[in-house]
Write a protein that holds these residues in place. Structure first.
Motif, PDB file in Angstrom:
ATOM      1  N   GLU A 139      35.752 -12.865 -60.795  1.00 13.62           N
ATOM      2  CA  GLU A 139      36.414 -13.428 -59.619  1.00 13.62           C
ATOM      3  C   GLU A 139      37.706 -12.682 -59.303  1.00 13.62           C
ATOM      4  N   LEU A 140      38.441 -12.302 -60.334  1.00 13.73           N
ATOM      5  CA  LEU A 140      39.677 -11.544 -60.123  1.00 13.73           C
ATOM      6  C   LEU A 140      39.388 -10.155 -59.571  1.00 13.73           C
ATOM      7  N   LEU A 180      49.390 -15.381 -57.236  1.00  6.36           N
ATOM      8  CA  LEU A 180      48.257 -15.901 -57.988  1.00  6.36           C
ATOM      9  C   LEU A 180      48.769 -16.697 -59.181  1.00  6.36           C
ATOM     10  N   THR A 205      42.370 -24.173 -50.540  1.00  2.00           N
ATOM     11  CA  THR A 205      41.130 -24.124 -51.315  1.00  2.00           C
ATOM     12  C   THR A 205      40.485 -25.503 -51.347  1.00  2.00           C
ATOM     13  N   LEU A 245      40.687 -15.198 -48.416  1.00  2.00           N
ATOM     14  CA  LEU A 245      41.836 -14.307 -48.591  1.00  2.00           C
ATOM     15  C   LEU A 245      41.901 -13.286 -47.463  1.00  2.00           C
ATOM     16  N   GLU A 246      40.775 -12.679 -47.172  1.00  2.00           N
ATOM     17  CA  GLU A 246      40.759 -11.628 -46.146  1.00  2.00           C
ATOM     18  C   GLU A 246      41.131 -12.184 -44.773  1.00  2.00           C
ATOM     19  N   LYS A 253      36.980  -9.288 -57.558  1.00  2.00           N
ATOM     20  CA  LYS A 253      36.701  -9.395 -56.118  1.00  2.00           C
ATOM     21  C   LYS A 253      38.006  -9.523 -55.327  1.00  2.00           C
ATOM     22  N   ILE A 254      38.935 -10.283 -55.858  1.00  2.00           N
ATOM     23  CA  ILE A 254      40.234 -10.407 -55.206  1.00  2.00           C
ATOM     24  C   ILE A 254      40.964  -9.065 -55.215  1.00  2.00           C
ATOM     25  N   LYS A 277      38.872 -22.761 -56.303  1.00  2.00           N
ATOM     26  CA  LYS A 277      38.912 -21.318 -56.554  1.00  2.00           C
ATOM     27  C   LYS A 277      39.043 -20.560 -55.234  1.00  2.00           C
ATOM     28  N   LEU A 278      39.924 -19.568 -55.216  1.00  2.00           N
ATOM     29  CA  LEU A 278      40.113 -18.737 -54.041  1.00  2.00           C
ATOM     30  C   LEU A 278      38.848 -17.950 -53.757  1.00  2.00           C
ATOM     31  N   GLN A 279      38.368 -18.025 -52.521  1.00  2.00           N
ATOM     32  CA  GLN A 279      37.187 -17.272 -52.100  1.00  2.00           C
ATOM     33  C   GLN A 279      37.645 -15.983 -51.399  1.00  2.00           C
ATOM     34  N   PRO A 280      37.015 -14.850 -51.710  1.00  2.00           N
ATOM     35  CA  PRO A 280      37.449 -13.570 -51.124  1.00  2.00           C
ATOM     36  C   PRO A 280      37.515 -13.580 -49.601  1.00  2.00           C
TER      37      PRO A 280
END
Length: 389
Positions: free
Chosen positions: A186-187, A171, A145, A158-159, A189-190, A152-155
Protein backbone atom coordinates in the motif's frame (compact mmCIF):
# COMPACT_ATOMS: atom_id res chain seq x y z
CA UNK A 1 -7.83 48.00 30.36
CA UNK A 2 -6.79 47.67 26.70
CA UNK A 3 -8.73 45.74 24.08
CA UNK A 4 -6.36 42.80 23.58
CA UNK A 5 -8.11 40.86 20.83
CA UNK A 6 -6.92 43.06 17.97
CA UNK A 7 -3.30 42.50 19.02
CA UNK A 8 -3.53 38.75 18.53
CA UNK A 9 -2.37 36.91 15.44
CA UNK A 10 -5.33 36.18 13.17
CA UNK A 11 -4.02 32.67 12.52
CA UNK A 12 -4.08 31.95 16.25
CA UNK A 13 -7.49 33.57 16.79
CA UNK A 14 -8.95 31.38 14.05
CA UNK A 15 -7.39 28.24 15.52
CA UNK A 16 -9.82 25.92 17.31
CA UNK A 17 -8.77 24.53 20.71
CA UNK A 18 -7.98 20.82 20.82
CA UNK A 19 -11.19 18.80 20.92
CA UNK A 20 -9.42 16.12 22.95
CA UNK A 21 -8.70 18.57 25.78
CA UNK A 22 -12.39 19.33 26.25
CA UNK A 23 -13.18 15.75 27.22
CA UNK A 24 -10.08 15.38 29.39
CA UNK A 25 -11.19 18.46 31.33
CA UNK A 26 -14.74 17.12 31.73
CA UNK A 27 -13.48 13.75 32.95
CA UNK A 28 -10.97 15.32 35.35
CA UNK A 29 -13.78 16.84 37.39
CA UNK A 30 -15.62 13.56 37.94
CA UNK A 31 -14.97 10.67 40.33
CA UNK A 32 -14.97 7.04 39.23
CA UNK A 33 -14.28 7.77 35.58
CA UNK A 34 -12.59 5.14 33.42
CA UNK A 35 -10.65 7.05 30.81
CA UNK A 36 -10.22 5.52 27.38
CA UNK A 37 -9.27 8.90 26.01
CA UNK A 38 -5.65 9.29 26.99
CA UNK A 39 -3.19 8.66 24.17
CA UNK A 40 -0.33 7.36 26.26
CA UNK A 41 0.94 4.03 27.58
CA UNK A 42 -0.18 2.93 31.03
CA UNK A 43 3.29 1.49 31.64
CA UNK A 44 5.86 3.37 33.73
CA UNK A 45 9.14 4.07 31.95
CA UNK A 46 11.46 1.10 32.54
CA UNK A 47 13.67 1.36 35.61
CA UNK A 48 16.97 1.12 33.73
CA UNK A 49 15.95 4.14 31.65
CA UNK A 50 14.94 6.13 34.73
CA UNK A 51 18.17 5.10 36.44
CA UNK A 52 20.22 6.41 33.51
CA UNK A 53 18.52 9.78 33.96
CA UNK A 54 19.23 9.80 37.69
CA UNK A 55 22.87 8.90 37.06
CA UNK A 56 23.24 11.76 34.59
CA UNK A 57 21.99 14.14 37.28
CA UNK A 58 24.32 12.69 39.89
CA UNK A 59 27.22 13.15 37.49
CA UNK A 60 26.24 16.77 36.91
CA UNK A 61 25.20 16.53 33.27
CA UNK A 62 22.85 19.50 33.51
CA UNK A 63 24.20 21.83 30.82
CA UNK A 64 22.95 22.40 27.27
CA UNK A 65 23.83 19.77 24.72
CA UNK A 66 24.62 20.46 21.08
CA UNK A 67 21.60 21.96 19.33
CA UNK A 68 21.08 18.73 17.39
CA UNK A 69 21.31 16.62 20.54
CA UNK A 70 23.96 14.40 22.09
CA UNK A 71 26.02 12.81 19.34
CA UNK A 72 25.99 9.50 21.20
CA UNK A 73 22.20 9.51 21.14
CA UNK A 74 22.10 10.42 17.46
CA UNK A 75 24.45 7.52 16.73
CA UNK A 76 22.17 5.14 18.61
CA UNK A 77 19.12 6.46 16.74
CA UNK A 78 20.98 6.08 13.43
CA UNK A 79 21.80 2.44 14.19
CA UNK A 80 18.22 1.81 15.30
CA UNK A 81 16.75 3.30 12.13
CA UNK A 82 19.12 1.33 9.93
CA UNK A 83 17.96 -1.84 11.69
CA UNK A 84 14.24 -1.02 11.46
CA UNK A 85 14.00 0.83 8.13
CA UNK A 86 17.17 -0.33 6.26
CA UNK A 87 17.97 3.37 5.62
CA UNK A 88 21.24 4.83 6.87
CA UNK A 89 21.14 8.35 8.32
CA UNK A 90 24.32 10.26 9.10
CA UNK A 91 24.11 11.05 12.84
CA UNK A 92 26.01 14.30 12.34
CA UNK A 93 24.04 15.81 9.46
CA UNK A 94 20.73 13.92 9.14
CA UNK A 95 19.37 13.54 12.67
CA UNK A 96 17.92 16.12 15.07
CA UNK A 97 16.75 15.40 18.62
CA UNK A 98 13.61 17.38 19.46
CA UNK A 99 11.27 18.13 22.34
CA UNK A 100 8.86 15.34 21.49
CA UNK A 101 7.68 14.24 18.07
CA UNK A 102 5.29 17.20 18.17
CA UNK A 103 8.14 19.69 17.95
CA UNK A 104 9.72 17.63 15.17
CA UNK A 105 6.48 17.89 13.20
CA UNK A 106 6.28 21.65 13.78
CA UNK A 107 9.89 22.13 12.66
CA UNK A 108 9.38 19.99 9.55
CA UNK A 109 6.35 21.97 8.44
CA UNK A 110 7.90 25.36 9.11
CA UNK A 111 11.04 24.35 7.24
CA UNK A 112 9.25 23.46 3.99
CA UNK A 113 6.09 25.58 3.79
CA UNK A 114 5.81 28.86 1.93
CA UNK A 115 2.61 30.94 2.33
CA UNK A 116 -0.23 29.27 0.44
CA UNK A 117 1.44 25.88 -0.01
CA UNK A 118 -1.02 23.03 0.31
CA UNK A 119 -0.33 20.05 2.55
CA UNK A 120 -2.53 16.97 2.29
CA UNK A 121 -3.83 15.64 5.62
CA UNK A 122 -5.43 12.20 5.69
CA UNK A 123 -8.47 12.20 7.94
CA UNK A 124 -9.30 11.03 10.51
CA UNK A 125 -6.00 12.53 11.65
CA UNK A 126 -4.20 13.56 14.79
CA UNK A 127 -5.58 16.93 15.85
CA UNK A 128 -2.34 18.90 15.49
CA UNK A 129 -1.64 18.18 11.81
CA UNK A 130 -3.99 20.68 10.18
CA UNK A 131 -3.40 23.23 12.94
CA UNK A 132 0.38 23.17 12.52
CA UNK A 133 0.08 23.43 8.74
CA UNK A 134 -2.03 26.56 9.19
CA UNK A 135 0.33 28.07 11.75
CA UNK A 136 3.20 27.56 9.31
CA UNK A 137 1.29 29.56 6.69
CA UNK A 138 0.15 26.58 4.65
CA UNK A 139 -3.27 25.31 3.65
CA UNK A 140 -4.32 21.90 5.00
CA UNK A 141 -6.19 19.84 2.38
CA UNK A 142 -8.11 16.93 3.92
CA UNK A 143 -8.72 13.56 2.33
CA UNK A 144 -11.70 11.85 3.94
CA UNK A 145 -11.02 8.13 4.25
CA UNK A 146 -13.83 5.62 4.79
CA UNK A 147 -14.60 3.22 7.60
CA UNK A 148 -15.59 0.46 5.21
CA UNK A 149 -12.04 0.65 3.78
CA UNK A 150 -10.56 0.56 7.32
CA UNK A 151 -9.64 4.24 6.85
CA UNK A 152 -6.86 3.35 4.44
CA UNK A 153 -5.77 6.00 1.94
CA UNK A 154 -6.68 4.97 -1.60
CA UNK A 155 -4.24 6.01 -4.38
CA UNK A 156 -6.99 7.53 -6.54
CA UNK A 157 -8.14 9.68 -3.60
CA UNK A 158 -4.61 10.97 -3.17
CA UNK A 159 -4.21 11.79 -6.85
CA UNK A 160 -7.52 13.65 -6.94
CA UNK A 161 -6.47 15.87 -4.03
CA UNK A 162 -3.20 17.02 -5.61
CA UNK A 163 -3.07 20.48 -7.21
CA UNK A 164 -0.27 22.66 -8.53
CA UNK A 165 -0.02 24.13 -5.01
CA UNK A 166 0.51 20.82 -3.25
CA UNK A 167 3.87 20.70 -1.45
CA UNK A 168 3.62 17.67 0.82
CA UNK A 169 1.51 14.99 2.43
CA UNK A 170 1.45 13.94 6.08
CA UNK A 171 1.36 10.17 6.61
CA UNK A 172 0.81 8.44 9.95
CA UNK A 173 1.03 4.66 10.09
CA UNK A 174 0.04 3.15 12.44
CA UNK A 175 -2.55 5.87 12.57
CA UNK A 176 -3.86 7.96 15.42
CA UNK A 177 -6.87 7.78 15.91
CA UNK A 178 -7.83 4.71 13.84
CA UNK A 179 -4.95 2.31 14.51
CA UNK A 180 -4.83 1.63 10.76
CA UNK A 181 -1.55 0.20 9.47
CA UNK A 182 -0.42 0.56 5.87
CA UNK A 183 1.61 -2.37 4.55
CA UNK A 184 4.52 -2.17 2.14
CA UNK A 185 2.39 -2.80 -0.96
CA UNK A 186 0.00 0.00 0.00
CA UNK A 187 2.86 2.38 0.77
CA UNK A 188 4.51 1.57 -2.56
CA UNK A 189 1.37 2.63 -4.45
CA UNK A 190 1.34 5.90 -2.56
CA UNK A 191 5.05 6.37 -3.23
CA UNK A 192 4.56 6.13 -6.99
CA UNK A 193 2.13 9.07 -6.85
CA UNK A 194 4.46 11.05 -4.57
CA UNK A 195 7.25 10.62 -7.10
CA UNK A 196 4.99 11.36 -10.09
CA UNK A 197 4.00 14.76 -8.65
CA UNK A 198 7.38 15.50 -7.03
CA UNK A 199 5.98 15.87 -3.51
CA UNK A 200 7.50 15.69 -0.05
CA UNK A 201 6.28 13.38 2.71
CA UNK A 202 6.22 13.97 6.44
CA UNK A 203 5.99 10.47 7.85
CA UNK A 204 4.86 10.36 11.47
CA UNK A 205 6.13 7.00 12.70
CA UNK A 206 5.73 7.52 16.45
CA UNK A 207 3.78 4.23 16.75
CA UNK A 208 6.22 2.19 14.65
CA UNK A 209 7.15 -0.11 17.55
CA UNK A 210 3.52 -1.01 18.21
CA UNK A 211 2.31 -3.25 15.37
CA UNK A 212 0.68 -6.60 16.02
CA UNK A 213 -0.12 -8.80 13.04
CA UNK A 214 2.50 -7.95 10.43
CA UNK A 215 5.95 -6.39 10.32
CA UNK A 216 6.12 -2.62 10.29
CA UNK A 217 7.01 -0.95 7.00
CA UNK A 218 8.53 2.51 7.13
CA UNK A 219 7.79 4.86 4.25
CA UNK A 220 11.50 5.63 3.92
CA UNK A 221 12.18 1.97 3.14
CA UNK A 222 10.30 2.33 -0.17
CA UNK A 223 12.78 2.85 -3.01
CA UNK A 224 13.50 6.52 -3.66
CA UNK A 225 11.42 7.80 -0.73
CA UNK A 226 14.15 8.46 1.85
CA UNK A 227 15.36 11.46 -0.16
CA UNK A 228 11.94 13.14 -0.15
CA UNK A 229 10.72 12.11 3.33
CA UNK A 230 11.06 13.80 6.71
CA UNK A 231 10.72 10.94 9.18
CA UNK A 232 9.25 11.90 12.55
CA UNK A 233 9.45 9.62 15.58
CA UNK A 234 10.35 9.54 19.26
CA UNK A 235 10.30 7.69 22.55
CA UNK A 236 6.84 8.52 23.93
CA UNK A 237 4.76 5.58 22.74
CA UNK A 238 7.01 2.58 22.13
CA UNK A 239 9.27 3.23 25.13
CA UNK A 240 6.55 4.61 27.47
CA UNK A 241 8.32 7.96 27.81
CA UNK A 242 5.52 10.48 27.14
CA UNK A 243 6.45 12.90 29.91
CA UNK A 244 10.12 12.94 28.97
CA UNK A 245 9.26 14.95 25.83
CA UNK A 246 11.84 13.50 23.51
CA UNK A 247 11.51 12.92 19.78
CA UNK A 248 13.62 13.12 16.66
CA UNK A 249 13.50 13.83 12.96
CA UNK A 250 15.56 12.08 10.29
CA UNK A 251 15.97 13.72 6.90
CA UNK A 252 18.51 14.50 4.21
CA UNK A 253 21.02 17.25 5.14
CA UNK A 254 19.31 20.17 3.39
CA UNK A 255 16.03 19.54 5.20
CA UNK A 256 17.75 18.81 8.50
CA UNK A 257 19.83 21.97 8.28
CA UNK A 258 16.71 24.10 7.76
CA UNK A 259 14.97 22.52 10.74
CA UNK A 260 18.05 22.91 12.89
CA UNK A 261 18.10 26.67 12.27
CA UNK A 262 14.54 27.02 13.55
CA UNK A 263 15.32 24.73 16.49
CA UNK A 264 18.37 26.83 17.45
CA UNK A 265 16.31 29.98 17.77
CA UNK A 266 13.17 28.51 19.30
CA UNK A 267 14.33 25.70 21.59
CA UNK A 268 18.15 25.50 21.84
CA UNK A 269 18.17 21.75 22.61
CA UNK A 270 16.08 18.94 24.04
CA UNK A 271 16.34 18.25 27.80
CA UNK A 272 19.79 16.88 28.63
CA UNK A 273 18.69 14.33 31.25
CA UNK A 274 16.03 12.93 28.93
CA UNK A 275 18.66 12.45 26.23
CA UNK A 276 20.83 10.34 28.54
CA UNK A 277 17.75 8.27 29.41
CA UNK A 278 17.03 7.81 25.70
CA UNK A 279 20.55 6.47 25.09
CA UNK A 280 19.78 3.72 27.58
CA UNK A 281 16.40 3.10 25.91
CA UNK A 282 18.11 2.65 22.55
CA UNK A 283 20.75 0.33 23.97
CA UNK A 284 18.77 -1.80 26.39
CA UNK A 285 15.06 -1.02 26.10
CA UNK A 286 13.93 -3.27 23.29
CA UNK A 287 12.85 -6.23 25.43
CA UNK A 288 10.52 -3.97 27.41
CA UNK A 289 9.02 -2.72 24.15
CA UNK A 290 8.24 -6.32 23.16
CA UNK A 291 6.64 -6.93 26.56
CA UNK A 292 4.38 -3.89 26.17
CA UNK A 293 3.56 -4.85 22.61
CA UNK A 294 2.46 -8.33 23.70
CA UNK A 295 0.24 -6.84 26.39
CA UNK A 296 -1.34 -4.32 24.01
CA UNK A 297 -2.12 -7.05 21.50
CA UNK A 298 -3.92 -9.06 24.17
CA UNK A 299 -5.94 -6.02 25.19
CA UNK A 300 -6.71 -5.12 21.57
CA UNK A 301 -8.05 -8.58 20.82
CA UNK A 302 -10.32 -8.56 23.87
CA UNK A 303 -11.49 -4.97 23.47
CA UNK A 304 -12.22 -4.93 19.73
CA UNK A 305 -14.01 -8.28 19.85
CA UNK A 306 -16.21 -7.04 22.69
CA UNK A 307 -16.99 -3.76 20.89
CA UNK A 308 -18.27 -5.71 17.90
CA UNK A 309 -20.35 -7.93 20.21
CA UNK A 310 -21.90 -4.83 21.76
CA UNK A 311 -22.87 -3.59 18.31
CA UNK A 312 -20.20 -0.91 17.93
CA UNK A 313 -18.67 -2.10 14.67
CA UNK A 314 -14.89 -1.81 14.70
CA UNK A 315 -12.13 -2.97 12.36
CA UNK A 316 -9.13 -4.68 13.92
CA UNK A 317 -6.43 -2.00 14.23
CA UNK A 318 -3.02 -3.11 13.01
CA UNK A 319 -1.05 -0.90 15.36
CA UNK A 320 -0.90 1.87 17.99
CA UNK A 321 -3.27 1.39 20.95
CA UNK A 322 -6.55 2.82 19.66
CA UNK A 323 -9.84 1.33 18.57
CA UNK A 324 -12.12 3.48 16.41
CA UNK A 325 -15.60 1.95 16.59
CA UNK A 326 -18.67 3.17 14.74
CA UNK A 327 -21.41 4.53 17.02
CA UNK A 328 -23.88 5.15 14.18
CA UNK A 329 -26.24 2.44 15.44
CA UNK A 330 -27.03 4.64 18.45
CA UNK A 331 -28.30 7.51 16.25
CA UNK A 332 -26.12 9.90 18.24
CA UNK A 333 -23.43 12.19 16.92
CA UNK A 334 -19.95 11.32 18.09
CA UNK A 335 -19.95 14.30 20.47
CA UNK A 336 -23.36 13.40 21.89
CA UNK A 337 -22.24 9.81 22.37
CA UNK A 338 -19.05 10.85 24.19
CA UNK A 339 -20.80 13.40 26.42
CA UNK A 340 -23.70 11.13 27.39
CA UNK A 341 -21.46 8.09 27.94
CA UNK A 342 -19.27 10.18 30.26
CA UNK A 343 -22.18 11.62 32.23
CA UNK A 344 -24.25 8.43 32.49
CA UNK A 345 -21.65 5.68 32.73
CA UNK A 346 -18.44 7.57 33.57
CA UNK A 347 -16.46 6.25 30.62
CA UNK A 348 -14.38 8.83 28.76
CA UNK A 349 -13.83 8.41 25.01
CA UNK A 350 -12.94 10.98 22.36
CA UNK A 351 -15.52 11.91 19.69
CA UNK A 352 -14.29 11.05 16.22
CA UNK A 353 -15.33 14.44 14.90
CA UNK A 354 -12.35 16.12 16.57
CA UNK A 355 -10.12 14.20 14.16
CA UNK A 356 -11.81 15.60 11.08
CA UNK A 357 -15.08 15.36 9.19
CA UNK A 358 -14.63 11.69 8.31
CA UNK A 359 -14.34 10.85 12.01
CA UNK A 360 -17.99 11.76 12.61
CA UNK A 361 -19.98 8.67 13.59
CA UNK A 362 -17.00 7.13 15.41
CA UNK A 363 -15.21 7.50 18.74
CA UNK A 364 -11.60 6.89 19.69
CA UNK A 365 -10.99 4.48 22.55
CA UNK A 366 -7.51 3.88 23.91
CA UNK A 367 -6.95 0.32 25.11
CA UNK A 368 -3.76 1.35 26.95
CA UNK A 369 -5.50 0.59 30.23
CA UNK A 370 -5.50 -2.48 32.46
CA UNK A 371 -7.60 -5.47 31.43
CA UNK A 372 -9.77 -4.99 34.52
CA UNK A 373 -10.50 -1.38 33.56
CA UNK A 374 -11.19 -2.31 29.95
CA UNK A 375 -13.61 -5.04 30.98
CA UNK A 376 -15.45 -2.70 33.34
CA UNK A 377 -15.57 0.00 30.66
CA UNK A 378 -17.04 -2.50 28.21
CA UNK A 379 -19.79 -3.44 30.69
CA UNK A 380 -20.71 0.22 31.07
CA UNK A 381 -20.60 0.81 27.33
CA UNK A 382 -22.83 -2.20 26.69
CA UNK A 383 -25.35 -0.91 29.21
CA UNK A 384 -25.25 2.52 27.57
CA UNK A 385 -25.73 1.14 24.04
CA UNK A 386 -28.57 -1.16 25.11
CA UNK A 387 -30.38 1.79 26.69
CA UNK A 388 -30.42 3.42 23.25
CA UNK A 389 -31.78 0.46 21.33
Amino acid sequence: MIETSHYLSSSVKDLKPSGIRKFFDLAAGMEGVISLGVGEPDFVTSWNIREACILSLEQGYTSYTANAGLLELRREISAYLQETTTVQYDPETELLVTVGASQALDLALRAIINPGDEVIVIEPSFVSYAALVSLAGGVPVPIHTKGEMEFKLQPDELEEAITNKTKAIILCSPNNPTGTLLNKEELTKIASIIEKYDLLVISDEIYAELTYDEAYSSFVSIEGMADRTLLISGFSKGFAMTGWRLGYVAARPEFLSAMLKIHQYSMMCAPTMAQYAAIEAMKNGKEDVLHMKKSYKQRRNLFVSALNDIGLTCHVPGGAFYAFPSIQSTNLTSEEFAEQLLKEEKVAVVPGSVFGESGEGYVRCSYASSLDQLQEALKRMQRFVQSRS
